[in-house]
Scaffold this motif. Structure first.
Motif, PDB file in Angstrom:
ATOM      1  N   THR A 153      41.379  52.170  43.098  1.00 24.39           N
ATOM      2  CA  THR A 153      41.162  51.561  44.414  1.00 24.39           C
ATOM      3  C   THR A 153      40.396  50.254  44.273  1.00 24.39           C
ATOM      4  O   THR A 153      40.720  49.244  44.916  1.00 24.39           O
ATOM      5  N   ASP A 154      39.380  50.269  43.424  1.00 26.07           N
ATOM      6  CA  ASP A 154      38.596  49.049  43.216  1.00 26.07           C
ATOM      7  C   ASP A 154      39.458  47.940  42.623  1.00 26.07           C
ATOM      8  O   ASP A 154      39.310  46.773  42.993  1.00 26.07           O
ATOM      9  N   ALA A 155      40.355  48.292  41.726  1.00 25.71           N
ATOM     10  CA  ALA A 155      41.229  47.275  41.127  1.00 25.71           C
ATOM     11  C   ALA A 155      42.076  46.587  42.199  1.00 25.71           C
ATOM     12  O   ALA A 155      42.272  45.362  42.162  1.00 25.71           O
ATOM     13  N   LEU A 156      42.579  47.352  43.165  1.00 27.55           N
ATOM     14  CA  LEU A 156      43.345  46.748  44.249  1.00 27.55           C
ATOM     15  C   LEU A 156      42.466  45.850  45.114  1.00 27.55           C
ATOM     16  O   LEU A 156      42.901  44.782  45.560  1.00 27.55           O
ATOM     17  N   ALA A 157      41.218  46.288  45.362  1.00 28.04           N
ATOM     18  CA  ALA A 157      40.304  45.474  46.163  1.00 28.04           C
ATOM     19  C   ALA A 157      40.000  44.157  45.458  1.00 28.04           C
ATOM     20  O   ALA A 157      39.955  43.091  46.098  1.00 28.04           O
ATOM     21  N   GLN A 158      39.789  44.210  44.144  1.00 26.97           N
ATOM     22  CA  GLN A 158      39.507  42.988  43.391  1.00 26.97           C
ATOM     23  C   GLN A 158      40.720  42.061  43.386  1.00 26.97           C
ATOM     24  O   GLN A 158      40.586  40.841  43.524  1.00 26.97           O
ATOM     25  N   GLU A 159      41.905  42.632  43.224  1.00 32.22           N
ATOM     26  CA  GLU A 159      43.124  41.822  43.248  1.00 32.22           C
ATOM     27  C   GLU A 159      43.288  41.125  44.600  1.00 32.22           C
ATOM     28  O   GLU A 159      43.659  39.947  44.666  1.00 32.22           O
ATOM     29  N   PHE A 160      42.993  41.863  45.667  1.00 30.68           N
ATOM     30  CA  PHE A 160      43.113  41.270  46.995  1.00 30.68           C
ATOM     31  C   PHE A 160      42.120  40.121  47.151  1.00 30.68           C
ATOM     32  O   PHE A 160      42.479  39.042  47.649  1.00 30.68           O
ATOM     33  N   TYR A 161      40.886  40.336  46.734  1.00 31.40           N
ATOM     34  CA  TYR A 161      39.845  39.306  46.883  1.00 31.40           C
ATOM     35  C   TYR A 161      40.186  38.044  46.079  1.00 31.40           C
ATOM     36  O   TYR A 161      40.130  36.923  46.604  1.00 31.40           O
ATOM     37  N   TYR A 162      40.506  38.232  44.810  1.00 27.02           N
ATOM     38  CA  TYR A 162      40.657  37.070  43.928  1.00 27.02           C
ATOM     39  C   TYR A 162      42.066  36.466  43.955  1.00 27.02           C
ATOM     40  O   TYR A 162      42.208  35.236  43.913  1.00 27.02           O
ATOM     41  N   ASP A 163      43.092  37.305  44.007  1.00 26.99           N
ATOM     42  CA  ASP A 163      44.455  36.804  43.830  1.00 26.99           C
ATOM     43  C   ASP A 163      45.215  36.600  45.138  1.00 26.99           C
ATOM     44  O   ASP A 163      45.918  35.601  45.297  1.00 26.99           O
ATOM     45  N   VAL A 164      45.088  37.557  46.063  1.00 30.26           N
ATOM     46  CA  VAL A 164      45.877  37.451  47.288  1.00 30.26           C
ATOM     47  C   VAL A 164      45.274  36.426  48.240  1.00 30.26           C
ATOM     48  O   VAL A 164      45.930  35.445  48.631  1.00 30.26           O
ATOM     49  N   VAL A 165      44.008  36.629  48.640  1.00 30.75           N
ATOM     50  CA  VAL A 165      43.371  35.661  49.556  1.00 30.75           C
ATOM     51  C   VAL A 165      42.456  34.690  48.822  1.00 30.75           C
ATOM     52  O   VAL A 165      41.889  33.794  49.440  1.00 30.75           O
ATOM     53  N   GLY A 166      42.323  34.858  47.517  1.00 31.36           N
ATOM     54  CA  GLY A 166      41.427  33.998  46.742  1.00 31.36           C
ATOM     55  C   GLY A 166      41.612  32.509  46.977  1.00 31.36           C
ATOM     56  O   GLY A 166      40.630  31.779  47.166  1.00 31.36           O
ATOM     57  N   PRO A 167      42.851  32.008  46.987  1.00 31.43           N
ATOM     58  CA  PRO A 167      43.049  30.568  47.200  1.00 31.43           C
ATOM     59  C   PRO A 167      42.645  30.085  48.589  1.00 31.43           C
ATOM     60  O   PRO A 167      42.581  28.875  48.822  1.00 31.43           O
ATOM     61  N   TYR A 168      42.375  31.014  49.514  1.00 32.34           N
ATOM     62  CA  TYR A 168      42.078  30.630  50.890  1.00 32.34           C
ATOM     63  C   TYR A 168      40.586  30.667  51.212  1.00 32.34           C
ATOM     64  O   TYR A 168      40.194  30.394  52.350  1.00 32.34           O
ATOM     65  N   TRP A 169      39.766  31.011  50.223  1.00 35.55           N
ATOM     66  CA  TRP A 169      38.317  30.958  50.467  1.00 35.55           C
ATOM     67  C   TRP A 169      37.870  29.503  50.611  1.00 35.55           C
ATOM     68  O   TRP A 169      38.324  28.634  49.857  1.00 35.55           O
ATOM     69  N   PRO A 170      36.978  29.197  51.551  1.00 31.83           N
ATOM     70  CA  PRO A 170      36.407  27.847  51.618  1.00 31.83           C
ATOM     71  C   PRO A 170      35.629  27.539  50.343  1.00 31.83           C
ATOM     72  O   PRO A 170      35.135  28.452  49.662  1.00 31.83           O
ATOM     73  N   PRO A 171      35.489  26.279  49.983  1.00 35.75           N
ATOM     74  CA  PRO A 171      34.792  25.942  48.733  1.00 35.75           C
ATOM     75  C   PRO A 171      33.353  26.441  48.690  1.00 35.75           C
ATOM     76  O   PRO A 171      32.819  26.702  47.606  1.00 35.75           O
ATOM     77  N   GLU A 172      32.712  26.596  49.863  1.00 35.95           N
ATOM     78  CA  GLU A 172      31.320  27.071  49.896  1.00 35.95           C
ATOM     79  C   GLU A 172      31.180  28.500  49.381  1.00 35.95           C
ATOM     80  O   GLU A 172      30.078  28.945  49.063  1.00 35.95           O
ATOM     81  N   ARG A 173      32.285  29.224  49.296  1.00 34.14           N
ATOM     82  CA  ARG A 173      32.226  30.611  48.846  1.00 34.14           C
ATOM     83  C   ARG A 173      31.648  30.731  47.436  1.00 34.14           C
ATOM     84  O   ARG A 173      31.065  31.764  47.085  1.00 34.14           O
ATOM     85  N   ARG A 174      31.788  29.682  46.635  1.00 33.68           N
ATOM     86  CA  ARG A 174      31.268  29.769  45.263  1.00 33.68           C
ATOM     87  C   ARG A 174      29.760  29.966  45.245  1.00 33.68           C
ATOM     88  O   ARG A 174      29.222  30.590  44.326  1.00 33.68           O
TER      89      ARG A 174
END
Length: 249
Positions: free
Chosen positions: A142-163
């Motif tokens: 389950t955690d692997a899917l959550a990480q994939e969603f965070y980084y790969d699926v919506v990852g490109p859509y995070w605002p730059p301040e997220r870093r």
């Protein structure tokens, strides 16, 4: 003064699905203050931290630049909610024992906000800012899917301040006499629907929907169902909490 508004349209969901902070965090912050008469919860959102502070301080002023967030805030007799930007609070000078910023410092004009915090704090008053990073869910698959969603699926859509969040605010200036707080973690026991609702409050998810006109959480839910077949069962969700605390010099 304009602000980057990523959350106004998500105010109701934000109130319902965002995780709460540990009581021990607010106990520690209260102990840092010689007096506990007044606190300012800046960028209060829907009041998660504001209400917790109200149990420890006589008066809490809670401000947010978003009218929608303030309208959805949790009422409390010791909390006065106002619509105001972080950099122009309208609070009386040298009147506060504590200023807090929960999960929002990375959106501010830092120099202007720090000047405002210096102005409103009493001598030896305390500024505390914190953020929480990437979630982890009980059960490796389950955690692997959550990480994939965070980084790969919506990852490109995070605002730059997220870093700055992912760095735990270590890269941000902090012109206060810094203290060394203990470590705190956030932990919740959530049903599957609550986890998915939380993911829908992410600014990156909202931007994904805007661009693609598709809810990416729906696809995630289909993939989670076989791994979490009892939707009403609860699983532990944790976040690292990064805290910086300092006194007015």
């Amino acid at each position: 003064m304009s602000f980057k508004d990523h959350f106004s349209r998500l105010a109701a969901q934000y109130s319902a699905y965002r995780p709460s902070y540990p009581a021990s965090l607010f106990d520690y912050l209260a102990q840092c203050c010689p007096q506990r008469r007044s606190a300012w919860d800046c960028a209060c959102g829907t009041g998660q931290a504001s209400v917790a502070l109200a149990a420890r301080f006589e008066k809490v002023i809670a401000t947010d630049a978003s009218q929608q967030q303030v309208a959805a805030a949790v009422p409390h007799t010791n909390v006065t909610y106002r619509v105001a930007p972080a950099e122009q609070s309208g609070i009386e000078s040298s009147s506060l024992d504590l200023v807090t910023v929960a999960q929002a410092l990375h959106w501010f004009n830092l120099d202007a906000f720090y000047g405002e915090a210096q102005r409103v704090l009493k001598t030896s008053g305390v500024l505390a800012v914190w953020t929480y990073g990437v979630l982890h869910v009980e059960d490796a698959a389950t955690d692997a899917l959550a990480q994939e969603f965070y980084y790969d699926v919506v990852g490109p859509y995070w605002p730059p301040e997220r870093r700055f969040v992912e760095e735990g605010y270590r890269g941000l200036t902090f012109p206060f006499t810094e203290l060394s707080p203990p470590l705190f973690n956030m932990e919740q026991q959530w049903e599957r629907a609550h986890l998915l609702g939380y993911m829908r409050t992410w600014s990156a998810t909202a931007r994904y929907v805007d661009e693609k006109q598709v809810d990416p959480v729906a696809a995630l839910e289909e993939r989670l169902a076989p791994l979490w077949p009892d939707a009403s069962s609860r699983r532990k969700v944790t976040w690292p909490l990064a805290l910086r605390v300092g006194r007015k010099p």
